[in-house]
Design a protein around this motif. Sequence first.
Motif, PDB file in Angstrom:
ATOM      1  N   GLY A   1       1.191 -10.480  -0.361  1.00 35.18           N
ATOM      2  CA  GLY A   1       0.392  -9.350   0.105  1.00 35.18           C
ATOM      3  C   GLY A   1      -0.836  -9.782   0.880  1.00 35.18           C
ATOM      4  O   GLY A   1      -1.481 -10.779   0.557  1.00 35.18           O
ATOM      5  N   ARG A   2      -1.171  -8.996   1.891  1.00 34.43           N
ATOM      6  CA  ARG A   2      -2.409  -9.215   2.651  1.00 34.43           C
ATOM      7  C   ARG A   2      -3.392  -8.079   2.441  1.00 34.43           C
ATOM      8  O   ARG A   2      -4.608  -8.298   2.371  1.00 34.43           O
ATOM      9  N   THR A   3      -2.890  -6.844   2.355  1.00 28.22           N
ATOM     10  CA  THR A   3      -3.744  -5.676   2.163  1.00 28.22           C
ATOM     11  C   THR A   3      -3.298  -4.920   0.921  1.00 28.22           C
ATOM     12  O   THR A   3      -2.257  -5.207   0.322  1.00 28.22           O
ATOM     13  N   ALA A   4      -4.068  -3.902   0.559  1.00 27.76           N
ATOM     14  CA  ALA A   4      -3.751  -3.106  -0.626  1.00 27.76           C
ATOM     15  C   ALA A   4      -2.396  -2.404  -0.494  1.00 27.76           C
ATOM     16  O   ALA A   4      -1.717  -2.145  -1.493  1.00 27.76           O
ATOM     17  N   ALA A   5      -1.969  -2.112   0.730  1.00 22.59           N
ATOM     18  CA  ALA A   5      -0.692  -1.432   0.933  1.00 22.59           C
ATOM     19  C   ALA A   5       0.500  -2.280   0.487  1.00 22.59           C
ATOM     20  O   ALA A   5       1.596  -1.755   0.285  1.00 22.59           O
ATOM     21  N   ALA A   6       0.300  -3.588   0.326  1.00 23.49           N
ATOM     22  CA  ALA A   6       1.399  -4.450  -0.087  1.00 23.49           C
ATOM     23  C   ALA A   6       1.942  -4.064  -1.454  1.00 23.49           C
ATOM     24  O   ALA A   6       3.134  -4.219  -1.732  1.00 23.49           O
ATOM     25  N   THR A   7       1.083  -3.536  -2.338  1.00 22.15           N
ATOM     26  CA  THR A   7       1.544  -3.127  -3.665  1.00 22.15           C
ATOM     27  C   THR A   7       2.568  -2.009  -3.555  1.00 22.15           C
ATOM     28  O   THR A   7       3.614  -2.030  -4.223  1.00 22.15           O
ATOM     29  N   ALA A   8       2.285  -1.026  -2.715  1.00 18.51           N
ATOM     30  CA  ALA A   8       3.235   0.066  -2.517  1.00 18.51           C
ATOM     31  C   ALA A   8       4.517  -0.434  -1.864  1.00 18.51           C
ATOM     32  O   ALA A   8       5.626  -0.016  -2.232  1.00 18.51           O
ATOM     33  N   TYR A   9       4.372  -1.341  -0.892  1.00 22.19           N
ATOM     34  CA  TYR A   9       5.563  -1.885  -0.228  1.00 22.19           C
ATOM     35  C   TYR A   9       6.433  -2.644  -1.226  1.00 22.19           C
ATOM     36  O   TYR A   9       7.657  -2.483  -1.257  1.00 22.19           O
ATOM     37  N   ALA A  10       5.817  -3.481  -2.056  1.00 23.63           N
ATOM     38  CA  ALA A  10       6.581  -4.259  -3.026  1.00 23.63           C
ATOM     39  C   ALA A  10       7.304  -3.353  -4.004  1.00 23.63           C
ATOM     40  O   ALA A  10       8.469  -3.579  -4.349  1.00 23.63           O
ATOM     41  N   GLY A  11       6.636  -2.306  -4.475  1.00 25.24           N
ATOM     42  CA  GLY A  11       7.280  -1.381  -5.394  1.00 25.24           C
ATOM     43  C   GLY A  11       8.449  -0.649  -4.757  1.00 25.24           C
ATOM     44  O   GLY A  11       9.498  -0.475  -5.372  1.00 25.24           O
ATOM     45  N   LEU A  12       8.283  -0.236  -3.495  1.00 26.04           N
ATOM     46  CA  LEU A  12       9.360   0.456  -2.802  1.00 26.04           C
ATOM     47  C   LEU A  12      10.533  -0.484  -2.546  1.00 26.04           C
ATOM     48  O   LEU A  12      11.700  -0.103  -2.716  1.00 26.04           O
ATOM     49  N   ALA A  13      10.233  -1.711  -2.151  1.00 23.07           N
ATOM     50  CA  ALA A  13      11.297  -2.677  -1.907  1.00 23.07           C
ATOM     51  C   ALA A  13      12.097  -2.928  -3.174  1.00 23.07           C
ATOM     52  O   ALA A  13      13.334  -3.030  -3.141  1.00 23.07           O
ATOM     53  N   ARG A  14      11.406  -3.032  -4.293  1.00 24.73           N
ATOM     54  CA  ARG A  14      12.075  -3.246  -5.570  1.00 24.73           C
ATOM     55  C   ARG A  14      12.964  -2.071  -5.937  1.00 24.73           C
ATOM     56  O   ARG A  14      14.096  -2.235  -6.383  1.00 24.73           O
ATOM     57  N   THR A  15      12.474  -0.864  -5.744  1.00 21.94           N
ATOM     58  CA  THR A  15      13.249   0.331  -6.068  1.00 21.94           C
ATOM     59  C   THR A  15      14.504   0.433  -5.206  1.00 21.94           C
ATOM     60  O   THR A  15      15.598   0.733  -5.692  1.00 21.94           O
ATOM     61  N   ARG A  16      14.356   0.171  -3.914  1.00 24.24           N
ATOM     62  CA  ARG A  16      15.512   0.249  -3.014  1.00 24.24           C
ATOM     63  C   ARG A  16      16.557  -0.813  -3.367  1.00 24.24           C
ATOM     64  O   ARG A  16      17.754  -0.564  -3.295  1.00 24.24           O
ATOM     65  N   ALA A  17      16.104  -2.009  -3.745  1.00 23.64           N
ATOM     66  CA  ALA A  17      17.044  -3.054  -4.148  1.00 23.64           C
ATOM     67  C   ALA A  17      17.801  -2.644  -5.410  1.00 23.64           C
ATOM     68  O   ALA A  17      19.004  -2.874  -5.538  1.00 23.64           O
ATOM     69  N   TYR A  18      17.107  -2.015  -6.330  1.00 24.31           N
ATOM     70  CA  TYR A  18      17.725  -1.543  -7.573  1.00 24.31           C
ATOM     71  C   TYR A  18      18.804  -0.503  -7.276  1.00 24.31           C
ATOM     72  O   TYR A  18      19.931  -0.565  -7.790  1.00 24.31           O
ATOM     73  N   LEU A  19      18.471   0.471  -6.433  1.00 28.55           N
ATOM     74  CA  LEU A  19      19.428   1.527  -6.110  1.00 28.55           C
ATOM     75  C   LEU A  19      20.622   0.973  -5.349  1.00 28.55           C
ATOM     76  O   LEU A  19      21.762   1.403  -5.562  1.00 28.55           O
ATOM     77  N   SER A  20      20.383   0.018  -4.462  1.00 23.67           N
ATOM     78  CA  SER A  20      21.480  -0.594  -3.714  1.00 23.67           C
ATOM     79  C   SER A  20      22.438  -1.309  -4.657  1.00 23.67           C
ATOM     80  O   SER A  20      23.662  -1.231  -4.513  1.00 23.67           O
TER      81      SER A  20
END
Length: 392
Positions: free
Chosen positions: A350-369
């Motif tokens: 992560g570089r900015t605070a938005a990275a936390t949201a990105y990481a959580g979304l990436a994890r969720t999408r990987a789970y659903l896939s």
Amino acid sequence: MTVTAPSLLAAPGASAEWSAEVHRDEQALIALAGDLRDLYDRSPAATPFQAYEWIKSWWGWYGTRGRLRLATVRCRGRLVAAAPLAAGVRHGFPVLVPIAADQSDFTDVLLDPAYADGAVRHLARALLDERGWCALDLREVRPGSAAHLLAARWPRRAWRTPSSVCLELPVGAAGSGTGIDAVLDRLPGRTAGKMRAKLRKIDVRGITAESVPADRVPDAVHALLDLHTRQWRGRPINPEHTRERFRRHLAEAAAGMVRDGRAAVLQYRWDDRLVAGDLVLIGHRHVGAYLYGALPDLRSRVDVSLMMLREDLALARDRHRQSVSLLRGDEPYKLKWRPTPVRNERIILGRTAAATAYAGLARTRAYLSERRRGGPGAPAGPFGSASRLLHD
């Protein structure tokens, strides 16, 4: 281009001048060709997907002007670390991703271990000073990769989560128990006997394997992809494998890599008729079976996967490599060889605070896939119980 100010840090045995920069000009890939090839040779953890010929070819056919972010670190003028990246948008977030990530089974950065400490710190600082992105997403990081060192030194938040499983077969120690014999020795006696009978059948039929010289590689790759398309006709195929840009990328990259000893294209002939082709990538420690194609009716006559595995193992033995990687995926046809599973990791820096949201979304999408594919799904929890926040 973003340039960090030179600084003085301790290098092995002496004080040395360090400099780092991030190149945005596409001509940098050409200008730095010699340095990047040399650094790859000094980066024992790197895989063929970090070889210059692979990333340069991919950028030429897939890259978007203005999105190159090639981070480099030098010590007394010598290139000691490099991260060939591209800027993009994923799930609405501005991110950096490795060049050629979508066509690569492993992602990493290049790093000369003799300069690891200073090189990693300067690489991290150069990337953080580069504006316009919230997270660096490394999807397929192999155990022991240089990216793990970068993650350990990353001064801001970083996450990792399990990614693809890759299956490997040992070549075996020098002697009689090498190559295909070493693999068959891992199987139950009855199964091994059947496999040896199938190999004799291949030999009796007179099917031969030839390693294609570099000047014939482009034509051989086109022929391989033609066979690959015929082989998958009527079944779901990776759509990218049917596109002209992939065909041209693979032909260009393979030609350069074969020339430099970093790949081999094998052609199989039966009565002078081309019946199969196989692209094998040759890394520092293992060879990887990347893509193959075969006439559809060949499967009814011989065991194609066994035929190719024997040649891939012989290639690895002759090049003094430790193993053959079957690359991503744990399909049943691979599991019958009783390979060793090696799990990649996905590392998000992560570089900015938005990275936390990105990481959580990436994890969720990987789970659903994973669930859609019928797999067990990812571990429960906000970022998976098997995932770990590396540090704050």
